[in-house]
Design a protein around this motif. Structure first.
Motif, PDB file in Angstrom:
ATOM      1  N   ASN A  59       0.828  -1.212   0.000  1.00 36.06           N
ATOM      2  CA  ASN A  59       0.000   0.000   0.000  1.00 36.06           C
ATOM      3  C   ASN A  59       0.861   1.260   0.000  1.00 36.06           C
ATOM      4  OD1 ASN A  59      -2.584   1.260  -0.038  1.00 36.06           O
ATOM      5  ND2 ASN A  59      -2.294   1.830   2.118  1.00 36.06           N
ATOM      6  N   THR A  60       2.103   1.137  -0.441  1.00 36.15           N
ATOM      7  CA  THR A  60       2.992   2.291  -0.481  1.00 36.15           C
ATOM      8  C   THR A  60       3.444   2.558  -1.911  1.00 36.15           C
ATOM      9  OG1 THR A  60       3.794   1.891   1.777  1.00 36.15           O
ATOM     10  CG2 THR A  60       5.166   3.264   0.355  1.00 36.15           C
ATOM     11  N   ILE A  61       3.177   3.770  -2.376  1.00 34.36           N
ATOM     12  CA  ILE A  61       3.720   4.228  -3.652  1.00 34.36           C
ATOM     13  C   ILE A  61       5.187   4.561  -3.416  1.00 34.36           C
ATOM     14  CG2 ILE A  61       3.627   5.994  -5.446  1.00 34.36           C
ATOM     15  CD1 ILE A  61       0.652   6.381  -4.692  1.00 34.36           C
ATOM     16  N   ILE A  62       6.076   3.877  -4.103  1.00 30.85           N
ATOM     17  CA  ILE A  62       7.508   4.151  -3.950  1.00 30.85           C
ATOM     18  C   ILE A  62       8.012   4.822  -5.223  1.00 30.85           C
ATOM     19  CG2 ILE A  62       9.808   3.205  -3.558  1.00 30.85           C
ATOM     20  CD1 ILE A  62       8.555   0.894  -2.085  1.00 30.85           C
ATOM     21  N   VAL A  63       8.586   5.983  -5.046  1.00 28.64           N
ATOM     22  CA  VAL A  63       9.174   6.737  -6.151  1.00 28.64           C
ATOM     23  C   VAL A  63      10.681   6.767  -5.944  1.00 28.64           C
ATOM     24  CG1 VAL A  63       9.347   9.001  -7.264  1.00 28.64           C
ATOM     25  CG2 VAL A  63       7.129   8.193  -6.405  1.00 28.64           C
ATOM     26  N   TYR A  64      11.433   6.550  -7.007  1.00 26.25           N
ATOM     27  CA  TYR A  64      12.885   6.737  -6.928  1.00 26.25           C
ATOM     28  C   TYR A  64      13.317   7.662  -8.058  1.00 26.25           C
ATOM     29  CZ  TYR A  64      17.826   6.228  -6.309  1.00 26.25           C
ATOM     30  OH  TYR A  64      19.150   6.523  -6.071  1.00 26.25           O
ATOM     31  N   THR A  65      14.130   8.659  -7.686  1.00 29.34           N
ATOM     32  CA  THR A  65      14.612   9.615  -8.672  1.00 29.34           C
ATOM     33  C   THR A  65      15.919  10.233  -8.187  1.00 29.34           C
ATOM     34  OG1 THR A  65      13.978  11.562  -9.990  1.00 29.34           O
ATOM     35  CG2 THR A  65      13.316  11.547  -7.684  1.00 29.34           C
ATOM     36  N   GLY A  66      16.502  11.079  -9.028  1.00 37.12           N
ATOM     37  CA  GLY A  66      17.618  11.928  -8.643  1.00 37.12           C
ATOM     38  C   GLY A  66      17.167  13.358  -8.753  1.00 37.12           C
ATOM     39  N   ASP A  67      17.894  14.283  -8.140  1.00 33.27           N
ATOM     40  CA  ASP A  67      17.445  15.679  -8.234  1.00 33.27           C
ATOM     41  C   ASP A  67      17.812  16.315  -9.571  1.00 33.27           C
ATOM     42  OD1 ASP A  67      20.153  15.663  -7.579  1.00 33.27           O
ATOM     43  OD2 ASP A  67      20.029  17.355  -6.205  1.00 33.27           O
ATOM     44  N   GLN A  68      18.633  15.618 -10.353  1.00 24.19           N
ATOM     45  CA  GLN A  68      18.952  16.005 -11.724  1.00 24.19           C
ATOM     46  C   GLN A  68      19.827  14.905 -12.307  1.00 24.19           C
ATOM     47  OE1 GLN A  68      20.199  19.234  -9.758  1.00 24.19           O
ATOM     48  NE2 GLN A  68      21.791  17.999  -8.822  1.00 24.19           N
ATOM     49  N   GLY A  69      20.385  15.132 -13.464  1.00 26.01           N
ATOM     50  CA  GLY A  69      21.351  14.203 -14.012  1.00 26.01           C
ATOM     51  C   GLY A  69      22.763  14.581 -13.585  1.00 26.01           C
ATOM     52  N   PHE A  70      23.755  14.029 -14.304  1.00 25.05           N
ATOM     53  CA  PHE A  70      25.150  14.299 -13.950  1.00 25.05           C
ATOM     54  C   PHE A  70      26.033  13.849 -15.108  1.00 25.05           C
ATOM     55  CE2 PHE A  70      29.024  13.968 -11.274  1.00 25.05           C
ATOM     56  CZ  PHE A  70      28.890  15.130 -10.526  1.00 25.05           C
ATOM     57  N   MET A  71      27.073  14.609 -15.383  1.00 27.66           N
ATOM     58  CA  MET A  71      27.999  14.256 -16.451  1.00 27.66           C
ATOM     59  C   MET A  71      29.069  13.316 -15.896  1.00 27.66           C
ATOM     60  SD  MET A  71      26.494  16.164 -18.712  1.00 27.66           S
ATOM     61  CE  MET A  71      27.545  15.865 -20.127  1.00 27.66           C
ATOM     62  N   LEU A  72      29.203  12.174 -16.505  1.00 30.33           N
ATOM     63  CA  LEU A  72      30.211  11.193 -16.088  1.00 30.33           C
ATOM     64  C   LEU A  72      31.254  11.022 -17.187  1.00 30.33           C
ATOM     65  CD1 LEU A  72      27.946   8.480 -14.387  1.00 30.33           C
ATOM     66  CD2 LEU A  72      29.345  10.234 -13.280  1.00 30.33           C
ATOM     67  N   GLY A  73      31.804  12.151 -17.619  1.00 33.00           N
ATOM     68  CA  GLY A  73      32.847  12.139 -18.634  1.00 33.00           C
ATOM     69  C   GLY A  73      32.359  12.346 -20.044  1.00 33.00           C
ATOM     70  N   GLU A  74      31.036  12.356 -20.268  1.00 26.88           N
ATOM     71  CA  GLU A  74      30.507  12.632 -21.602  1.00 26.88           C
ATOM     72  C   GLU A  74      30.931  14.044 -22.017  1.00 26.88           C
ATOM     73  OE1 GLU A  74      28.100   9.694 -19.399  1.00 26.88           O
ATOM     74  OE2 GLU A  74      28.525  11.812 -18.983  1.00 26.88           O
ATOM     75  N   HIS A  75      31.446  14.165 -23.238  1.00 27.81           N
ATOM     76  CA  HIS A  75      31.964  15.440 -23.760  1.00 27.81           C
ATOM     77  C   HIS A  75      33.140  15.963 -22.915  1.00 27.81           C
ATOM     78  CE1 HIS A  75      28.292  15.272 -26.076  1.00 27.81           C
ATOM     79  NE2 HIS A  75      27.565  15.339 -24.971  1.00 27.81           N
ATOM     80  N   ASP A  76      33.754  15.067 -22.137  1.00 23.17           N
ATOM     81  CA  ASP A  76      34.816  15.445 -21.197  1.00 23.17           C
ATOM     82  C   ASP A  76      34.301  16.459 -20.171  1.00 23.17           C
ATOM     83  OD1 ASP A  76      37.326  15.504 -19.980  1.00 23.17           O
ATOM     84  OD2 ASP A  76      38.063  17.116 -21.271  1.00 23.17           O
ATOM     85  N   TYR A  77      33.053  16.260 -19.712  1.00 20.96           N
ATOM     86  CA  TYR A  77      32.492  17.129 -18.680  1.00 20.96           C
ATOM     87  C   TYR A  77      32.264  16.352 -17.390  1.00 20.96           C
ATOM     88  CZ  TYR A  77      31.386  20.578 -22.330  1.00 20.96           C
ATOM     89  OH  TYR A  77      31.458  21.489 -23.352  1.00 20.96           O
ATOM     90  N   ILE A  78      32.406  17.049 -16.280  1.00 23.87           N
ATOM     91  CA  ILE A  78      31.967  16.560 -14.984  1.00 23.87           C
ATOM     92  C   ILE A  78      30.907  17.522 -14.458  1.00 23.87           C
ATOM     93  CG2 ILE A  78      34.149  15.407 -14.456  1.00 23.87           C
ATOM     94  CD1 ILE A  78      34.901  17.785 -12.680  1.00 23.87           C
ATOM     95  N   ASP A  79      30.258  17.143 -13.356  1.00 25.94           N
ATOM     96  CA  ASP A  79      29.214  17.972 -12.740  1.00 25.94           C
ATOM     97  C   ASP A  79      27.949  17.933 -13.597  1.00 25.94           C
ATOM     98  OD1 ASP A  79      28.879  19.728 -10.293  1.00 25.94           O
ATOM     99  OD2 ASP A  79      28.189  21.100 -11.844  1.00 25.94           O
ATOM    100  N   LYS A  80      27.108  18.980 -13.481  1.00 27.52           N
ATOM    101  CA  LYS A  80      25.812  18.980 -14.168  1.00 27.52           C
ATOM    102  C   LYS A  80      25.630  20.332 -14.854  1.00 27.52           C
ATOM    103  CE  LYS A  80      25.015  19.650  -9.458  1.00 27.52           C
ATOM    104  NZ  LYS A  80      25.457  18.951  -8.269  1.00 27.52           N
ATOM    105  N   ARG A  81      24.501  21.027 -14.656  1.00 27.86           N
ATOM    106  CA  ARG A  81      24.236  22.387 -15.133  1.00 27.86           C
ATOM    107  C   ARG A  81      23.870  22.462 -16.615  1.00 27.86           C
ATOM    108  NH1 ARG A  81      27.054  25.784 -10.973  1.00 27.86           N
ATOM    109  NH2 ARG A  81      27.941  24.281  -9.523  1.00 27.86           N
ATOM    110  N   TRP A  82      24.483  21.632 -17.437  1.00 34.22           N
ATOM    111  CA  TRP A  82      24.235  21.669 -18.873  1.00 34.22           C
ATOM    112  C   TRP A  82      22.816  21.214 -19.228  1.00 34.22           C
ATOM    113  CZ3 TRP A  82      27.769  24.087 -21.617  1.00 34.22           C
ATOM    114  CH2 TRP A  82      29.119  24.030 -21.251  1.00 34.22           C
ATOM    115  N   MET A  83      22.358  21.673 -20.395  1.00 33.92           N
ATOM    116  CA  MET A  83      21.109  21.168 -20.953  1.00 33.92           C
ATOM    117  C   MET A  83      21.342  19.887 -21.759  1.00 33.92           C
ATOM    118  SD  MET A  83      18.212  23.216 -23.159  1.00 33.92           S
ATOM    119  CE  MET A  83      16.759  22.327 -23.738  1.00 33.92           C
TER     120      MET A  83
END
Length: 560
Positions: A345-369
């Motif tokens: 009887n519990t709705i369980i939601v799992y998410t992150g507060d945003q995405g994250f760059m893990l080396g794609e385009h040689d970027y770290i962190d987030k902020r990008w569109m």
């Protein structure tokens, strides 16, 4: 006379029985409302799941969460309105966009009277609680219970501000252990000892992990130790991603824009964490003092690629060790709910507060569109009301969460919320008629926090993404010659960067390696997206009418 008294007595008894029955039915109705457990990890990006099928999926980083997802609904097109912690959390709590709720950057805050989601859930009879990361600066007083980290909080032996433990912000409780374990301990303690069994609960469980700088619990030190972590191709060759706004003429700005895995970015790169005390890094000490005109494009030599490879492996393993701790602690919560008969009887939601760059385009962190930063994982499990095995490409964003929770709880979405309930999508797997076909994004913090991301906004549909980098910091309209109080941002954020557009065909180019804005074949698509972008900005109160110097740039470059 006796008959009258007898009839009166019988009437009273029957009335009491009806009242008792009505109260029992009302109580039963309340009990039948679903509990809602909202679990959110900080910066847990879709690449670091099994279910989202990225290059990291074969490492099986999230077996518990993947199982949860397969028992419910998986959203492939969930997006953040602004990929940075505070604005994202404000959108989730208010169901509103940044210029409506007033939180456009990391210094934004939410007063208790504007903490709409717990207010609305409380009005629907829910006991409300938030445990873990809050980061919205004001006291989360709209919740019945809170135990939250001060600002970002610590990975080890974190302090918490606890309701009923004194006056905010001095109501501190000290703890011992790793934050993921301690936050879960606190949630389990609340469920065992603070939860009212006569009320449904709305519980927000917020991990600090895997926010950088990554610190895992010691028991995970050997996790993935001997594994080779797959690399994104764009780590070494970014091809035609970006524009003059993100790269500069002849790549002259790549040394300051976009914090990197490699040593490309002179101001902030992940190599600093490994080589900061080594001679290999010594020439980069005062890089942030170098004028932009003096930057020489990065020479990505075989030796540099060797360094990048080592840094990337270290970076990803630290990140995934934090993810492993999150996944294991999610299991602890699920096991408890199952043991206590609360799981179904519990709705369980799992998410992150945003995405994250893990080396794609040689970027770290987030902020990008860009996709890896803008996309949010989002899964929902509720056996009583949601079929398992549903996967949808319906576009949702984080302002839609609050309206959905309210409707799932039996309430009506308030008019002041800009988001839309996707309850019907959860229940049917199909988009309602006239469901949104695009989402809007806005990153305000121009060149902030030494990450070097230019300010930008744009629109994302299922097929295309159009981004406008306007390259400006904004000013207070009451005092146009003075910037706002953003000294905490770091960097020379008053610097202007080039203005440019970017267009990506997401069906042909899902990794966004080819900016097609200057391709004549896409002129009609660009024109159509610009019309849609104007409309959505007006509908959401996200125009720049209060920022005339930004609007001037928009007007000058709209048809570039």
């Amino acid at each position: 006379m006796k008959n009258n008294r007898k009839n009166t007595w019988i009437f009273l008894m029957i009335s009491m029985m009806f009242l008792s029955s009505a109260c029992s039915q009302e109580k039963a109705t309340v009990k039948k409302k679903p509990n809602i457990l909202y679990i959110m990890a900080d910066d847990h990006t879709t690449q670091a799941f099994g279910i989202y099928g990225s290059r990291l999926a074969k490492l099986n980083p999230t077996p518990v969460i993947d199982k949860l997802a397969k028992d419910g609904v998986i959203f492939d097109n969930c997006f953040v309105n602004n990929s940075i912690c505070v604005p994202s959390r404000a959108a989730i709590i208010t169901g509103q966009r940044a210029q409506t709720n007033g939180v456009i950057d990391l210094e934004g805050s939410l007063r208790p009277e504007n903490q709409y989601l717990p207010i609305e859930m409380g009005a629907l009879g829910y006991q409300t609680a938030i445990i873990g990361k809050w980061h919205l600066h004001e006291e989360p007083a709209a919740f019945d219970y809170y135990k939250v980290l001060p600002v970002q909080g610590k990975y080890f032996n974190p302090d918490f501000r606890v309701k009923g433990n004194g006056q905010w912000p001095d109501n501190i409780e000290h703890t011992v252990g790793h934050s993921s374990d301690v936050i879960t301990n606190s949630t389990l303690d609340w469920l065992k000892n603070e939860r009212d069994p006569n009320k449904p609960f709305f519980l927000m469980h917020h991990f600090k992990a895997p926010h950088d700088d990554f610190e895992n619990a010691p028991r995970y030190d050997d996790y993935l130790k001997d594994e080779f972590i797959p690399e994104p191709e764009s780590l070494y060759d970014n091809k035609n991603n970006g524009s003059v706004a993100t790269r500069g003429q002849n790549d002259s700005l790549t040394r300051i824009i976009g914090s990197s895995v490699s040593r490309r970015n002179l101001i902030r790169n992940q190599a600093m964490n490994i080589y900061a005390d080594s001679s290999i890094y010594k020439n980069y000490r005062d890089a942030d003092k170098i004028a932009a005109s003096e930057y020489i494009p990065f020479n990505n030599t075989p030796e540099e690629q060797k360094i990048t490879k080592k840094v990337y492996q270290d970076y990803l393993k630290k990140y995934l060790r934090c993810v492993k701790g999150v996944d294991d602690n999610v299991k602890r919560i699920i096991d408890y709910l199952d043991k206590e008969g609360l799981l179904e009887n519990t709705i369980i939601v799992y998410t992150g507060d945003q995405g994250f760059m893990l080396g794609e385009h040689d970027y770290i962190d987030k902020r990008w569109m860009y996709e890896e930063s803008m996309r949010m994982p989002f899964i929902v499990r509720y056996p009583k009301g949601i079929k398992s095995g549903i996967r949808t490409d319906a576009i949702i964003n984080n302002t839609d969460f609050a309206p959905t929770f309210i409707e799932m709880a039996g309430g009506k979405v308030p008019d002041y919320m800009q988001g839309h309930s996707f309850k019907e999508i959860l229940e049917t797997g199909k988009e309602p008629e006239n469901w949104q076909q695009a989402t809007y994004y806005r990153y305000w913090m121009h060149l902030a926090h030494k990450h070097g991301n230019p300010a930008h906004f744009g629109i994302r549909t299922k097929k295309y993404k159009l981004i406008f980098f306007y390259g400006r910091y904004w000013v207070d309209t009451d005092n146009p010659d003075a910037t706002w109080n953003k000294n905490s941002w770091g960097n020379d954020f008053t610097r202007k960067t080039p203005v440019a557009w970017e267009l990506y065909d997401l069906e042909k180019d899902p990794k966004e390696m080819n900016n097609l804005y200057n391709d004549p074949a896409y002129n009609n698509i660009i024109d159509s997206l610009k019309v849609e972008l104007i409309t959505i900005r007006e509908q959401l109160n996200e125009t720049d009418k209060n920022y005339p110097h930004i609007q001037k740039v928009i007007d000058e470059h709209w048809n570039d």
